[in-house]
Every structure is written in C-alpha cells, then in structure tokens.
Design an enzyme around this catalytic site. Structure first.
Site, PDB file in Angstrom:
ATOM      1  N   GLY A  45       2.512  -2.878  -5.385  1.00  0.00           N
ATOM      2  CA  GLY A  45       2.699  -2.328  -4.050  1.00  0.00           C
ATOM      3  C   GLY A  45       2.226  -3.315  -3.002  1.00  0.00           C
ATOM      4  O   GLY A  45       1.366  -4.160  -3.282  1.00  0.00           O
ATOM      5  N   GLN A  50      -0.754  -6.112   5.078  1.00  0.00           N
ATOM      6  CA  GLN A  50      -1.164  -7.174   4.151  1.00  0.00           C
ATOM      7  C   GLN A  50      -0.405  -8.477   4.374  1.00  0.00           C
ATOM      8  O   GLN A  50      -0.765  -9.510   3.809  1.00  0.00           O
ATOM      9  CB  GLN A  50      -0.977  -6.724   2.698  1.00  0.00           C
ATOM     10  CG  GLN A  50      -1.914  -5.585   2.309  1.00  0.00           C
ATOM     11  CD  GLN A  50      -1.702  -5.177   0.868  1.00  0.00           C
ATOM     12  OE1 GLN A  50      -0.831  -4.380   0.566  1.00  0.00           O
ATOM     13  NE2 GLN A  50      -2.500  -5.735  -0.035  1.00  0.00           N
ATOM     14  N   CYS A  98      -6.285  -4.923  -5.662  1.00  0.00           N
ATOM     15  CA  CYS A  98      -5.537  -5.041  -4.411  1.00  0.00           C
ATOM     16  C   CYS A  98      -5.272  -6.514  -4.140  1.00  0.00           C
ATOM     17  O   CYS A  98      -6.170  -7.337  -4.298  1.00  0.00           O
ATOM     18  CB  CYS A  98      -6.360  -4.432  -3.271  1.00  0.00           C
ATOM     19  SG  CYS A  98      -5.565  -4.556  -1.664  1.00  0.00           S
ATOM     20  N   LEU A  99      -4.046  -6.842  -3.736  1.00  0.00           N
ATOM     21  CA  LEU A  99      -3.706  -8.244  -3.471  1.00  0.00           C
ATOM     22  C   LEU A  99      -4.542  -8.813  -2.331  1.00  0.00           C
ATOM     23  O   LEU A  99      -4.719 -10.023  -2.239  1.00  0.00           O
ATOM     24  CB  LEU A  99      -2.210  -8.370  -3.159  1.00  0.00           C
ATOM     25  CG  LEU A  99      -1.258  -7.986  -4.304  1.00  0.00           C
ATOM     26  CD1 LEU A  99       0.191  -8.097  -3.846  1.00  0.00           C
ATOM     27  CD2 LEU A  99      -1.494  -8.843  -5.539  1.00  0.00           C
ATOM     28  N   HIS A 140      -3.025   4.464  -2.366  1.00  0.00           N
ATOM     29  CA  HIS A 140      -3.607   3.132  -2.142  1.00  0.00           C
ATOM     30  C   HIS A 140      -2.862   2.406  -1.009  1.00  0.00           C
ATOM     31  O   HIS A 140      -3.487   1.886  -0.078  1.00  0.00           O
ATOM     32  CB  HIS A 140      -3.549   2.314  -3.442  1.00  0.00           C
ATOM     33  CG  HIS A 140      -4.051   0.915  -3.311  1.00  0.00           C
ATOM     34  ND1 HIS A 140      -5.142   0.436  -3.986  1.00  0.00           N
ATOM     35  CD2 HIS A 140      -3.601  -0.129  -2.548  1.00  0.00           C
ATOM     36  CE1 HIS A 140      -5.353  -0.833  -3.645  1.00  0.00           C
ATOM     37  NE2 HIS A 140      -4.415  -1.207  -2.781  1.00  0.00           N
ATOM     38  N   GLU A 141      -1.523   2.408  -1.102  1.00  0.00           N
ATOM     39  CA  GLU A 141      -0.725   1.669  -0.105  1.00  0.00           C
ATOM     40  C   GLU A 141      -0.762   2.337   1.270  1.00  0.00           C
ATOM     41  O   GLU A 141      -0.879   1.654   2.296  1.00  0.00           O
ATOM     42  CB  GLU A 141       0.721   1.514  -0.573  1.00  0.00           C
ATOM     43  CG  GLU A 141       0.897   0.708  -1.857  1.00  0.00           C
ATOM     44  CD  GLU A 141       0.201  -0.639  -1.829  1.00  0.00           C
ATOM     45  OE1 GLU A 141       0.104  -1.253  -0.751  1.00  0.00           O
ATOM     46  OE2 GLU A 141      -0.263  -1.073  -2.898  1.00  0.00           O
ATOM     47  N   HIS A 144      -3.714   1.635   3.404  1.00  0.00           N
ATOM     48  CA  HIS A 144      -3.656   0.366   4.151  1.00  0.00           C
ATOM     49  C   HIS A 144      -3.135   0.598   5.573  1.00  0.00           C
ATOM     50  O   HIS A 144      -3.516  -0.104   6.510  1.00  0.00           O
ATOM     51  CB  HIS A 144      -2.726  -0.636   3.465  1.00  0.00           C
ATOM     52  CG  HIS A 144      -3.368  -1.408   2.339  1.00  0.00           C
ATOM     53  ND1 HIS A 144      -4.471  -2.212   2.515  1.00  0.00           N
ATOM     54  CD2 HIS A 144      -3.049  -1.504   1.025  1.00  0.00           C
ATOM     55  CE1 HIS A 144      -4.805  -2.778   1.359  1.00  0.00           C
ATOM     56  NE2 HIS A 144      -3.954  -2.362   0.432  1.00  0.00           N
TER      57      HIS A 144
HETATM   58 ZN   LIG Z   1      -4.072  -2.895  -1.563  1.00  0.00          ZN
END
Ligand SMILES: [Zn+2]
Length: 184
Positions: A45, A50, A98-99, A140-141, A144
C-alpha cells in the site's frame, strides 16, 4: 515514473490530507506513478502523503499475497477520498511495517472490520464494510491521510524501544533498497 518515498520526519506525513475534486490534474498518471513506486519498493500500500502530496489518494496491491491468500488474486486498486465511518469492536494484533519507516516492524492492534466510503479510479462511489487483511491495510493507509503513522498506535514502551531508529531517520539515515526523501 518511480518517485522518492518520504520518510519519517517529513512534515507532510503529519498533515491532514485533503479530498480531491474529479478534475484533479493528471490523476491517472499520479495513480500509475504511485503503483510503480509501490511495486519498486515491494509495498502492499502507498498513500499520497508518502510521495509528498497532502491529498486523499491511496493505492493497494494485494495480488502479491495471492499465493497465501487466493482471494486477492488480481487485487490492485486505487482509493480516492476514502473515509472510515465506523469500526467493529473486535481488535486484532498483527505485525506492520511502512515504506516511510524503513527497518521498523511492530505488532499493532486494530479493529478487524471497518465501514468505509471512497471513490474508485473511475470516480464511482462505494460504501461498504471491509474485514480481514484488506481492512488492516486500509486502516494503515487511510491513517496516513490523517497524519497518523502505525508507530502512533504502539505502547509507550515500544515507542521508547524504536526511538533510536526514528532519530536516525530524522538525521537522514534511512537504510532501504528504494529511493527515499529524508528531511536532511
Ligand atoms: Zn505506511
């Protein structure tokens, strides 16, 4: 086009992202770039903040998990202006990464089902209850988009344990195999 992924410490990750209008410029191209960036980083995701954009756009690819979870074969979707309206009472713990937080993996408790509203890539509205792994990824996404990262859900003790790694990230030392944009 592969874009750099913004890492912990970047203010945009703490902003409240805004809904977009259907005439948002080059939306298709933006979504394609987000998919490409996520694929390159082996993520499931990616949220627009991000890549430095404070707008409510998210891409999710669960096809990569189809070997273990066949229900996700071919599952690759974009979510525009998503909002979580309500959540179930049952909390489930699962390890997350998480990226934007390379090298950190921690168990996070979240509701196992959520009621969501969003637009798909064709700007068609959806209103549905989602459960299981997809509900986890969505939470999670979509977090953000509210300036929330998964580490915010950890206990004070766990936060203390990862403080060193977070400080390194803020100082520009992020170790990962994909292109990132740190504060320094
Ligand atoms: Zn993340």
């Amino acid at each position: 086009m592969i874009l750099p992924i913004y890492v912990f410490g970047q203010p945009v990750l703490r902003e409240e992202a805004q809904d977009i209008t259907p005439d948002y410029p080059n939306l298709k191209e933006l979504i394609a770039n987000m998919f490409e960036t996520m694929d390159r980083a082996d993520g499931v995701g990616l949220a627009a903040p991000q890549i430095g954009l404070p707008i409510r756009v998210v891409v999710v690819d669960l096809d990569v998990l189809a070997d273990d979870m066949p229900e996700f074969k071919g599952f690759r979707r974009a979510y525009i202006n998503p909002h979580i309206l309500e959540a179930g009472d049952n909390l489930v713990a699962m390890e997350e990464g998480c990226l934007s937080l390379p090298g950190i993996h921690e168990s996070v408790k979240r509701p196992d089902r959520i009621h969501v509203q969003y637009l798909d890539e064709e700007m068609k509205p959806h209103d549905e209850w989602v459960e299981g792994y997809l509900a986890r990824v969505m939470q999670h996404e979509f977090d953000h988009l509210d300036g929330v990262m998964f580490i915010d859900h950890l206990s004070a003790l766990r936060k203390q344990m990862i403080r060193g790694k977070l400080n390194s990230m803020v100082k520009g030392k992020a170790r990962c195999s994909y292109k990132v944009k740190t504060v320094k």
